[in-house]
Every structure is written in structure tokens, then in C-alpha cells.
Design a protein around this motif. Structure first.
Motif, PDB file in Angstrom:
ATOM      1  N   LEU A 140       1.034  -1.302  -0.164  1.00 59.41           N
ATOM      2  CA  LEU A 140      -0.135  -0.015  -0.052  1.00 59.41           C
ATOM      3  C   LEU A 140       0.997   1.220   0.038  1.00 59.41           C
ATOM      4  CD1 LEU A 140      -2.981  -1.109   2.426  1.00 59.41           C
ATOM      5  CD2 LEU A 140      -2.935  -0.909  -0.038  1.00 59.41           C
ATOM      6  N   ARG A 141       2.031   1.324   0.617  1.00 56.93           N
ATOM      7  CA  ARG A 141       2.930   2.147   0.494  1.00 56.93           C
ATOM      8  C   ARG A 141       3.447   2.489  -0.569  1.00 56.93           C
ATOM      9  NH1 ARG A 141       5.745   1.068   6.701  1.00 56.93           N
ATOM     10  NH2 ARG A 141       4.253   2.361   7.860  1.00 56.93           N
ATOM     11  N   ILE A 142       3.718   1.523  -1.469  1.00 54.12           N
ATOM     12  CA  ILE A 142       4.304   1.825  -2.703  1.00 54.12           C
ATOM     13  C   ILE A 142       3.231   2.297  -3.681  1.00 54.12           C
ATOM     14  CG2 ILE A 142       4.961   0.224  -4.856  1.00 54.12           C
ATOM     15  CD1 ILE A 142       6.484  -1.668  -2.797  1.00 54.12           C
ATOM     16  N   LYS A 143       2.263   2.003  -3.346  1.00 54.99           N
ATOM     17  CA  LYS A 143       1.065   2.719  -4.380  1.00 54.99           C
ATOM     18  C   LYS A 143       1.242   4.201  -3.922  1.00 54.99           C
ATOM     19  CE  LYS A 143      -3.966   2.630  -5.584  1.00 54.99           C
ATOM     20  NZ  LYS A 143      -5.301   1.936  -5.148  1.00 54.99           N
ATOM     21  N   GLU A 144       1.274   4.511  -2.703  1.00 54.67           N
ATOM     22  CA  GLU A 144       1.030   6.143  -2.252  1.00 54.67           C
ATOM     23  C   GLU A 144       2.494   6.607  -2.926  1.00 54.67           C
ATOM     24  OE1 GLU A 144       0.671   5.937   1.664  1.00 54.67           O
ATOM     25  OE2 GLU A 144      -1.428   5.485   1.610  1.00 54.67           O
ATOM     26  N   ASN A 145       3.658   5.931  -2.741  1.00 52.88           N
ATOM     27  CA  ASN A 145       4.766   6.541  -2.960  1.00 52.88           C
ATOM     28  C   ASN A 145       5.952   5.602  -3.580  1.00 52.88           C
ATOM     29  OD1 ASN A 145       7.320   8.042  -3.030  1.00 52.88           O
ATOM     30  ND2 ASN A 145       7.618   7.846  -0.899  1.00 52.88           N
ATOM     31  N   PRO A 146       6.044   5.218  -4.786  1.00 54.92           N
ATOM     32  CA  PRO A 146       6.751   4.273  -5.464  1.00 54.92           C
ATOM     33  C   PRO A 146       8.133   4.614  -5.503  1.00 54.92           C
ATOM     34  CG  PRO A 146       5.639   5.433  -7.051  1.00 54.92           C
ATOM     35  CD  PRO A 146       5.136   5.965  -5.875  1.00 54.92           C
ATOM     36  N   SER A 147       8.710   4.826  -4.228  1.00 56.05           N
ATOM     37  CA  SER A 147      10.117   5.249  -4.177  1.00 56.05           C
ATOM     38  C   SER A 147      11.174   3.983  -4.196  1.00 56.05           C
ATOM     39  CB  SER A 147      10.503   5.864  -2.784  1.00 56.05           C
ATOM     40  OG  SER A 147      10.256   5.294  -1.713  1.00 56.05           O
ATOM     41  N   TYR A 148      12.413   4.146  -4.449  1.00 54.74           N
ATOM     42  CA  TYR A 148      13.209   3.164  -4.363  1.00 54.74           C
ATOM     43  C   TYR A 148      13.467   2.482  -2.682  1.00 54.74           C
ATOM     44  CZ  TYR A 148      15.525   3.501  -8.893  1.00 54.74           C
ATOM     45  OH  TYR A 148      15.841   3.589 -10.094  1.00 54.74           O
ATOM     46  N   PHE A 149      13.218   3.428  -1.731  1.00 54.25           N
ATOM     47  CA  PHE A 149      13.418   2.924  -0.438  1.00 54.25           C
ATOM     48  C   PHE A 149      11.859   1.981  -0.131  1.00 54.25           C
ATOM     49  CE2 PHE A 149      11.610   3.600   3.858  1.00 54.25           C
ATOM     50  CZ  PHE A 149      12.974   3.187   4.611  1.00 54.25           C
ATOM     51  N   ASN A 150      10.925   2.406  -0.534  1.00 56.12           N
ATOM     52  CA  ASN A 150       9.659   1.701  -0.503  1.00 56.12           C
ATOM     53  C   ASN A 150       9.855   0.032  -0.937  1.00 56.12           C
ATOM     54  OD1 ASN A 150       8.361   3.302   1.663  1.00 56.12           O
ATOM     55  ND2 ASN A 150       7.193   4.373  -0.056  1.00 56.12           N
ATOM     56  N   PHE A 151      10.062   0.258  -2.175  1.00 55.82           N
ATOM     57  CA  PHE A 151      10.762  -1.097  -2.743  1.00 55.82           C
ATOM     58  C   PHE A 151      11.754  -1.706  -2.141  1.00 55.82           C
ATOM     59  CE2 PHE A 151       8.157   0.384  -6.445  1.00 55.82           C
ATOM     60  CZ  PHE A 151       7.753  -0.520  -7.253  1.00 55.82           C
ATOM     61  N   ALA A 152      12.841  -1.131  -1.592  1.00 56.70           N
ATOM     62  CA  ALA A 152      13.970  -2.021  -0.994  1.00 56.70           C
ATOM     63  C   ALA A 152      13.421  -2.633   0.321  1.00 56.70           C
ATOM     64  CB  ALA A 152      14.897  -1.055  -0.855  1.00 56.70           C
ATOM     65  N   VAL A 153      12.380  -2.076   1.104  1.00 54.98           N
ATOM     66  CA  VAL A 153      11.783  -2.535   2.287  1.00 54.98           C
ATOM     67  C   VAL A 153      10.670  -3.492   1.982  1.00 54.98           C
ATOM     68  CG1 VAL A 153      10.183  -1.874   4.104  1.00 54.98           C
ATOM     69  CG2 VAL A 153      11.956  -0.098   3.339  1.00 54.98           C
ATOM     70  N   LEU A 154       9.971  -3.510   0.857  1.00 55.56           N
ATOM     71  CA  LEU A 154       9.275  -4.784   0.191  1.00 55.56           C
ATOM     72  C   LEU A 154      10.247  -5.850   0.176  1.00 55.56           C
ATOM     73  CD1 LEU A 154       6.415  -5.882  -0.194  1.00 55.56           C
ATOM     74  CD2 LEU A 154       6.873  -5.127  -2.595  1.00 55.56           C
ATOM     75  N   GLY A 155      11.331  -5.647  -0.602  1.00 51.67           N
ATOM     76  CA  GLY A 155      12.263  -6.871  -0.781  1.00 51.67           C
ATOM     77  C   GLY A 155      12.667  -7.276   0.406  1.00 51.67           C
ATOM     78  N   PHE A 156      12.893  -6.591   1.441  1.00 54.75           N
ATOM     79  CA  PHE A 156      13.471  -6.879   2.871  1.00 54.75           C
ATOM     80  C   PHE A 156      12.566  -7.763   3.614  1.00 54.75           C
ATOM     81  CE2 PHE A 156      14.157  -5.955   7.509  1.00 54.75           C
ATOM     82  CZ  PHE A 156      15.544  -6.479   7.356  1.00 54.75           C
ATOM     83  N   LEU A 157      11.253  -7.175   3.661  1.00 53.51           N
ATOM     84  CA  LEU A 157      10.384  -7.883   4.202  1.00 53.51           C
ATOM     85  C   LEU A 157       9.961  -9.269   3.770  1.00 53.51           C
ATOM     86  CD1 LEU A 157       7.975  -4.937   5.070  1.00 53.51           C
ATOM     87  CD2 LEU A 157       9.172  -6.336   6.700  1.00 53.51           C
ATOM     88  N   LEU A 158       9.915  -9.496   2.365  1.00 51.63           N
ATOM     89  CA  LEU A 158       9.472 -10.545   1.570  1.00 51.63           C
ATOM     90  C   LEU A 158      10.828 -11.759   1.823  1.00 51.63           C
ATOM     91  CD1 LEU A 158       7.685  -9.615  -1.525  1.00 51.63           C
ATOM     92  CD2 LEU A 158       6.747 -10.479   0.514  1.00 51.63           C
ATOM     93  N   GLY A 159      11.905 -11.069   1.820  1.00 45.57           N
ATOM     94  CA  GLY A 159      13.286 -12.087   1.963  1.00 45.57           C
ATOM     95  C   GLY A 159      13.034 -12.964   3.308  1.00 45.57           C
ATOM     96  N   LEU A 160      12.551 -11.624   4.329  1.00 45.78           N
ATOM     97  CA  LEU A 160      12.697 -12.374   5.856  1.00 45.78           C
ATOM     98  C   LEU A 160      11.425 -13.140   5.970  1.00 45.78           C
ATOM     99  CD1 LEU A 160      13.365  -9.343   8.041  1.00 45.78           C
ATOM    100  CD2 LEU A 160      14.943 -11.175   7.427  1.00 45.78           C
TER     101      LEU A 160
END
Length: 313
Positions: A140-160
Motif C-alpha cells: 500500500l505504501r508503494i502505491k502511495e509513494n513508489p520510491s526506491y526505499f519503499n521497494f527496498a523495504v518490500l524486498g527486505f520484508l519478503l526476504g525475511l
């Protein structure tokens, strides 16, 4: 907002107190899988026979600080479900922009029969669900703000999430379904190809030590997961399918399920938010339902689907 936070905190504290009293009064010990996870935590590794390593790492950190008592081990799932309830509050508030609904969903989630039972048990599901909800918020945050940071956090969360349990693969299927039926999410993600690549690389980087461990140990965890699926022993059984679906109703609660059916009979409404919830419930539920029909399936195999379903209901 602050009042809702304190209300949720107060209810969680009350529920925790009841469960702590229950734990203190019981003469039960760790059951087999719990003891196994605890033993694994005494010998840290990037993988183990039947599960990825994240739960054992968490047990190691907690017991290193608070000790190895039965009480401490049982507090781990209880605490994680409190945090998960708070994430449900954030998720629903962001999705529907309704604080009262968010509080109601957070408390309902904490009182689901499946959560009430699972909050007493050390299992990989407690981390899977916690990280899964974090992933939903991040989408949902990526939809609001598709920044590199938000995509990186999504990758980090999915990796974990993958390190918690390989059922995290359902999240990717859910994203594919979301992109298929929702053009807004599809355009945001497809217009961010390099950011999406960054997410993918972070997932691979986090998973790489576990993949390497599996390679060095004859793919034991992945092999165990495949053995659990038992797709080489297909025997069509509609009774198994019925039992699995019935178990999902029990896990989410007959009252909540029946109330949803009675309400939706006349008031069914599927907007963008409802579609989002369905997308993150249907794939896992459908895959495990098929598995139950072809072979068999345990009730908790589609546990992540209940997160979105509880909010939808």
C-alpha cells in the motif's frame, strides 16, 4: 488516533495477562516441534531439516537475553501476535482510512480461534503472519509513494518472510493476481521496473545463504517441503477438501463467518479495497484447497489467507 492506540494496547495487555496466567497454571511442556525449534536455536545455522532458520534465530536472541524457561518460550508467540494485531490496525487504517474499523479488525484478529490457539505455540507461522502483514502495508505504501526505499523495504520484508516459511511464495502469487485485476497497482509496479528489480535482488540476497545451505545439505529443507506436499501420492478425495474448508471456518470463527454470510447476502459490495483483500486471500486458499483434494492438507497451510479474510469478513 492516540486514543485507538491506547485502547488496542489496553485490550492486548488484558489478553496477555489472561494468557500469562494460563501459562503459569499449566503443567504442559514443549510439544515436539517446539522442542525441535528450541534445540535448533542452540546451534545457529542458515537452514534446518524441515524449516528455514528465522524462528530459531529469534528463539536464540530471546533466550540469550531472558533465559530458556518454558514461560519465556511461550511469551514469544504471544508477543508476536500482539505486534501482528497492531500491524493489522495500521494496515486497515491505511486501506480504509477508518480508525474505528481498524481497531475493530485488530481486536477481532487477536481473538480469532486460530490466533488464540497459535499464540500459545512456537511455530514458523507466527513470524510468517507478522511479516506477511508488514508486506501488505508496504504494498500500500508503494502505491502511495513508489520510491526506491519503499521497494527496498518490500524486498527486505519478503526476504525475511521466505526465511520464516516457504509459504511466503503465496505472496508473489497474490501480487500477480492483484496486478491482473487492478490496473492502478499494475501501472505503479510496471512503471517501476528498476525498483522492482531492486526488490527482487534484495529477496535473493537475503535468501542466498539459505539456498547455499540447502545445496550443501542435499536440498533437505526443500525436499522436506516437497515430501509434505506428497504430490507423488495423488488420490482424489473430496472428503479431505471438505475437512480442510471446514477447518478454515473453525480457524476464523463460526460467528465471524456466519455474520459475514448473513450480512453479505443483502449488502455485498466489492470495491477496490475488497479486491485487494481477496487477492491476498484467494491464491493461498485455492492452492491448499487443491492440495487437500489431491492428497491432503493441514489447516494451518493457508494461515496467511485468514489475515485478509478476517478483515474482509
Amino acid at each position: 488516533m492516540i486514543k485507538s492506540h491506547f485502547t488496542l494496547l489496553g485490550f492486548c495487555f488484558f489478553f496477555i495477562l489472561i494468557k500469562i496466567i494460563s501459562i503459569s497454571l499449566t503443567d504442559l511442556n514443549l510439544y515436539g516441534d517446539e522442542a525441535q525449534y528450541w534445540l535448533w536455536s542452540k546451534e545457529l545455522s542458515f537452514g534446518y531439516y524441515s524449516k528455514p532458520p528465522l524462528l530459531s534465530w529469534l528463539i536464540y536472541l530471546v533466550t540469550a537475553v531472558f533465559g530458556d524457561s518454558f514461560f519465556v518460550l511461550k511469551i514469544i508467540p504471544l508477543s508476536l501476535y500482539c505486534f501482528s494485531s497492531y500491524l493489522i490496525f495500521i494496515f486497515v487504517k491505511k486501506l480504509f482510512d477508518d480508525e474505528s474499523l481498524a481497531l475493530c479488525c485488530a481486536l477481532t484478529f487477536f481473538l480469532l480461534p486460530s490466533v488464540s490457539l497459535s499464540s500459545f505455540l512456537l511455530s514458523s507461522d507466527i513470524l510468517l503472519i507478522f511479516l506477511w502483514i508488514g508486506g501488505l502495508i508496504q504494498v500500500l505504501r508503494i502505491k502511495e509513494n513508489p520510491s526506491y526505499f519503499n521497494f527496498a523495504v518490500l524486498g527486505f520484508l519478503l526476504g525475511l518472510t521466505f526465511l520464516a516459511k516457504y509459504a511466503a511464495i503465496y505472496f508473489l502469487f497474490c501480487l500477480i493476481l492483484l496486478f491482473t485485476i487492478d490496473k492502478n497497482f499494475r501501472s505503479v509496479f510496471l512503471q517501476s521496473k528498476f525498483k522492482l528489480l531492486l526488490s527482487s535482488l534484495i529477496i535473493i540476497l537475503i535468501l542466498f545463504p539459505n539456498i547455499l545451505w540447502n545445496y550443501q545439505n542435499e536440498w533437505s529443507t526443500i525436499g522436506h517441503t516437497a515430501d509434505n506436499a506428497s504430490l507423488d501420492k495423488i488420490k482424489l478425495n473430496p472428503i479431505n477438501l471438505f475437512e480442510f474448508l471446514f477447518s478454515q471456518i473453525v480457524m476464523i470463527g463460526p460467528v465471524l463467518f456466519t455474520g459475514f454470510l448473513l450480512y453479505s447476502y443483502k449488502h455485498i459490495k466489492i470495491g477496490a479495497n475488497e479486491k485487494f483483500l481477496i487477492c491476498f486471500a484467494l491464491p493461498g486458499l485455492l492452492i491448499v484447497s487443491i492440495e487437500s483434494f489431491l492428497v491432503r492438507a493441514h489447516a494451518n497451510w493457508a494461515a496467511v489467507s485468514l489475515v485478509s479474510l478476517s478483515v474482509l469478513f
